[in-house]
Structures are given as C-alpha cells and as structure tokens.
Design a protein around this motif. Structure first.
Motif, PDB file in Angstrom:
ATOM      1  N   PHE A  71      44.007  43.122  33.250  1.00 17.18           N
ATOM      2  CA  PHE A  71      45.057  43.173  34.270  1.00 17.18           C
ATOM      3  C   PHE A  71      44.800  44.304  35.276  1.00 17.18           C
ATOM      4  O   PHE A  71      45.186  44.202  36.441  1.00 17.18           O
ATOM      5  N   VAL A  72      44.158  45.387  34.819  1.00 19.01           N
ATOM      6  CA  VAL A  72      43.917  46.531  35.709  1.00 19.01           C
ATOM      7  C   VAL A  72      42.982  46.158  36.853  1.00 19.01           C
ATOM      8  O   VAL A  72      42.918  46.881  37.864  1.00 19.01           O
ATOM      9  N   ASP A  73      42.244  45.069  36.712  1.00 20.33           N
ATOM     10  CA  ASP A  73      41.293  44.660  37.743  1.00 20.33           C
ATOM     11  C   ASP A  73      41.912  43.706  38.769  1.00 20.33           C
ATOM     12  O   ASP A  73      41.229  43.264  39.692  1.00 20.33           O
ATOM     13  N   LEU A  74      43.199  43.384  38.601  1.00 16.43           N
ATOM     14  CA  LEU A  74      43.846  42.401  39.460  1.00 16.43           C
ATOM     15  C   LEU A  74      44.760  43.077  40.482  1.00 16.43           C
ATOM     16  O   LEU A  74      45.346  44.119  40.196  1.00 16.43           O
TER      17      LEU A  74
ATOM     18  N   LEU B  43      42.805  34.919  23.732  1.00 17.12           N
ATOM     19  CA  LEU B  43      41.379  35.193  23.889  1.00 17.12           C
ATOM     20  C   LEU B  43      40.810  34.416  25.084  1.00 17.12           C
ATOM     21  O   LEU B  43      39.989  34.943  25.846  1.00 17.12           O
ATOM     22  N   PHE B  44      41.245  33.166  25.252  1.00 18.28           N
ATOM     23  CA  PHE B  44      40.764  32.366  26.373  1.00 18.28           C
ATOM     24  C   PHE B  44      41.252  32.966  27.698  1.00 18.28           C
ATOM     25  O   PHE B  44      40.490  33.057  28.669  1.00 18.28           O
ATOM     26  N   ALA B  45      42.523  33.378  27.752  1.00 21.11           N
ATOM     27  CA  ALA B  45      43.039  34.008  28.962  1.00 21.11           C
ATOM     28  C   ALA B  45      42.271  35.289  29.273  1.00 21.11           C
ATOM     29  O   ALA B  45      41.921  35.557  30.433  1.00 21.11           O
ATOM     30  N   ASP B  46      41.991  36.084  28.241  1.00 24.29           N
ATOM     31  CA  ASP B  46      41.173  37.285  28.414  1.00 24.29           C
ATOM     32  C   ASP B  46      39.830  36.943  29.044  1.00 24.29           C
ATOM     33  O   ASP B  46      39.364  37.616  29.974  1.00 24.29           O
TER      34      ASP B  46
ATOM     35  N   GLN C  15      35.455  35.663  35.658  1.00 24.84           N
ATOM     36  CA  GLN C  15      35.698  35.667  37.099  1.00 24.84           C
ATOM     37  C   GLN C  15      34.408  35.445  37.888  1.00 24.84           C
ATOM     38  O   GLN C  15      34.393  34.739  38.897  1.00 24.84           O
ATOM     39  N   GLN C  16      33.310  36.016  37.422  1.00 28.71           N
ATOM     40  CA  GLN C  16      32.023  35.801  38.078  1.00 28.71           C
ATOM     41  C   GLN C  16      31.579  34.350  37.938  1.00 28.71           C
ATOM     42  O   GLN C  16      30.990  33.775  38.870  1.00 28.71           O
ATOM     43  N   LEU C  17      31.863  33.745  36.795  1.00 31.81           N
ATOM     44  CA  LEU C  17      31.510  32.335  36.594  1.00 31.81           C
ATOM     45  C   LEU C  17      32.294  31.457  37.571  1.00 31.81           C
ATOM     46  O   LEU C  17      31.728  30.533  38.185  1.00 31.81           O
TER      47      LEU C  17
ATOM     48  N   VAL D 241      37.530  31.230  44.166  1.00 37.16           N
ATOM     49  CA  VAL D 241      37.815  32.587  44.623  1.00 37.16           C
ATOM     50  C   VAL D 241      38.472  33.372  43.498  1.00 37.16           C
ATOM     51  O   VAL D 241      39.620  33.110  43.140  1.00 37.16           O
ATOM     52  N   PRO D 242      37.770  34.326  42.902  1.00 38.55           N
ATOM     53  CA  PRO D 242      38.345  35.087  41.775  1.00 38.55           C
ATOM     54  C   PRO D 242      39.406  36.064  42.244  1.00 38.55           C
ATOM     55  O   PRO D 242      39.378  36.558  43.377  1.00 38.55           O
ATOM     56  N   SER D 243      40.362  36.350  41.352  1.00 41.21           N
ATOM     57  CA  SER D 243      41.407  37.331  41.663  1.00 41.21           C
ATOM     58  C   SER D 243      40.927  38.763  41.445  1.00 41.21           C
ATOM     59  O   SER D 243      41.421  39.690  42.084  1.00 41.21           O
TER      60      SER D 243
END
Length: 356
Positions: A142-145, A295-298, A306-308, A315-317
C-alpha cells in the motif's frame, strides 16, 4: 446505488440465478457469514511473521478463486505467474464488469460463497462494497500506491488505472496536428474525423466538473459537430488501428498500447484534461480461501505484479513502476460519485450523442 443501475443489476442477478439453477442455501452456507470475523483477522494482520504465515496457510488452502473483467490475454499470464511463484492454483472466471457484479451478488444472496478475489472496474467494485461483500485488508505494498488509489472506506484499492486519451491512426494523422486540449477538436477540420465511445458519460461528467461552465459549453459544441459513436472501447481502438476511425477521443491508453504491441498503426496522446478511471482489486468478506485471497492481492500490488501488468500494456497504480503510461497530469473519477449521479449524466450524454 442509483435506480437505473440497481434495476439492471437486480434483473441480471435474477437471470443468472435462473440460468444456473442455484439451490437454496444449506445450514453450513447460512452460517458462513460468521467466517467474516475470522477473515478480518487474517486480512488486517501486521505481525512480523505475516508473510511467512500467510504463505503457509494459503498453501494449505491450495487455490484462489478470482472473478475479473481483465482480458484473458492479461489475466491468464498474471494467474500463471502467481501459480509459478507460490504453487497455488488460480481459478479464473472472466467476464464483463457487470457480469462480475451480478455473479458475486447473486452467489452472496444465495449464501453460496465461492469467490475469493474480485478485480474489475472501480464503479463495479464500489457496487459490491455497497452490497457488503468486501472486507478491508492490509498489504505492505500500500505504501507504493498514491492516495487516489484508496476510497474512503478502504474496501478495495486501485491496482491499475485506465486513462481516457485520444487515439489516432498513425497512417492518417500526425501527432503534431493533434490539439493540446479537447477544445481543439471543435475546429471544423476535424468534422467527420472523430468518434466517441457510446457509454462514456462518466468522462463527460469528470470534464464538466473539472472545467465547470467551460466544460458545458465544450460539450454543447462537440454535440453540434456530431462526432461518430461506437460501442466498446476495444472495438473503437481497433477501428482506429484499422483506419476506419482516424481519431477517437475516448479510448483507454492501455487498449492502444495492446494494439501497438501487436504492431498496429495506432498511437495515443494525453489531451487535457486527461480523465483517469480506477480499476479495483478487493478480497471477499466470506472468501472460502482468505489466505490465498490476500496473497493474490499482495502479488498483484507488488512491484512484480505491477510490472507484469505494465508489460502487457496496462497502467499500474504503483509508484514503483516508472512508466510513460501515467506520466502526465490527470483528474481521477470518483466511482462513488459515478454511481450516485449516474442518471443525471447519462441523460445528458444520451441527449448529446445517442438520441440524435
């Protein structure tokens, strides 16, 4: 939820239930909501052993069931990457966003809890939040969003974004000739050259809210120019690539990127104001496999996931993935407002572009 959407959703739910012949809930199914409290403890756990414990328990569950509207050419590689990394089977059910809502709501009302994770359009995830099907969850990613990725209730989070951009056929239009703002398309030279997607009332609403009276004047003039209208963002992008529509004003840049990756003569430009639309991921309150769900959400929110998504044109968040796909000023649509004000803006849109 507005009456029109509620009516359509209720009708769809009844149709799905009748078509599938779901039975009455058993006693065990009726007691399933009690699992929500146990799930909340899993979803919000932040201890030092979180990741290790989550993986061990997810492997015991053995699978995760995902309902998504993400195209198969992208959802399947995402699922396969998760399976390869963790050895946990992903059961995908892919359909349009409205069908994802219908299935999830119908199952829940029948106390048939089958879905673990939902990944679809922001307004549709918001519908499920209002139906009380989702649970808050915590992820270390979450810290990356950005703050815009989280609705106030935090029952879902934006894992990817769609941006309404101008798509153009590179054999027919030069990028340098495209205007900087949407008002530039009011020039008579664009008459007969431009098209809109038929369902984009939320795009119009966001522009009017952003521009105020200037926005209303713009749409008055755009409607008078009688742009072409096509239903389906993918279809419209493909028509641009085929040269049937030289310029489309409301295409998702991710769809154009997919066509570009396949060698199509199409590109896009962020014309101001750029309107963004969140695509959300959420975990089910009564998920049969809550550890695997989290785990899937993680994984989807991680730099790897996100890179995938980015590699497939989405467009990644996450701020961790640097990309030109979101490197411009933009205004985000609020899915809650989209639902609450849908009738107002849909009526205006229909009068402008559909009932002509």
């Amino acid at each position: 939820m507005n009456r029109k959407r509620a009516f359509c959703l209720a009708a769809g739910i009844a149709a799905v239930a009748a078509a599938t012949g779901w039975s009455q809930p058993t006693l065990a199914q009726a007691q399933a909501p009690a699992a929500a409290d146990r799930h909340a403890a899993i979803y919000m756990y932040r201890g030092a052993d979180r990741d290790k414990r989550l993986l061990a328990n997810a492997r015991k569950e053995g699978k995760v069931v995902v309902y998504t509207s993400l195209a198969t050419k992208e959802s399947m590689p995402l699922a396969k990457a998760f399976e390869k990394k963790y050895g946990i089977k992903v059961v995908l059910w892919r359909s349009t966003s409205d069908k994802v809502v219908q299935r999830a709501v119908t199952e829940a009302r029948a106390r048939r809890y089958a879905v673990d994770v939902v990944e679809t359009n922001g307004p549709e995830v918001e519908m499920m939040a209002r139906e009380k099907l989702l649970s808050p969850f915590h992820s270390p990613h979450f810290v990356d969003l950005p703050p815009e990725a989280f609705p106030a209730h935090r029952l879902w989070v934006a894992d990817r974004l769609n941006f309404f951009v101008v798509a153009y056929n590179t054999n027919k239009v030069k990028r340098a000739d495209l205007p900087a703002t949407y008002e530039g398309f009011l020039d008579p030279k664009w008459k007969g050259q431009i098209a809109l997607e038929a369902t984009d009332s939320e795009w119009m609403a966001a522009i009017v809210k952003h521009w105020g009276e200037r926005g209303t004047k713009f749409f008055d003039q755009l409607a008078a120019a009688r742009p072409g209208v096509r239903k389906g963002h993918i279809l419209l992008a493909e028509m641009v690539g085929a040269g049937e529509v030289p310029v489309a004003l409301t295409v998702y840049n991710s769809e154009v990127e997919s066509l570009k990756l396949r060698g199509g003569p199409v590109d896009w430009k962020p014309v101001e104001p750029v309107i963004g639309r969140p695509q959300g991921i959420a975990v089910a309150k009564n998920a049969p496999n809550p550890n695997a769900a989290l785990l899937f959400a993680d994984f989807v929110l991680s730099p790897e996931g996100q890179q995938l998504l980015h590699s497939m044109g989405r467009v990644p968040s996450s701020h961790k993935v640097k990309t030109e796909l979101n490197n411009f000023p933009f205004t985000m649509i609020d899915p809650a407002v989209t639902l609450d004000e849908h009738d107002k803006w849909q009526t205006m849109w229909d009068n402008y572009f559909i009932k002509r």
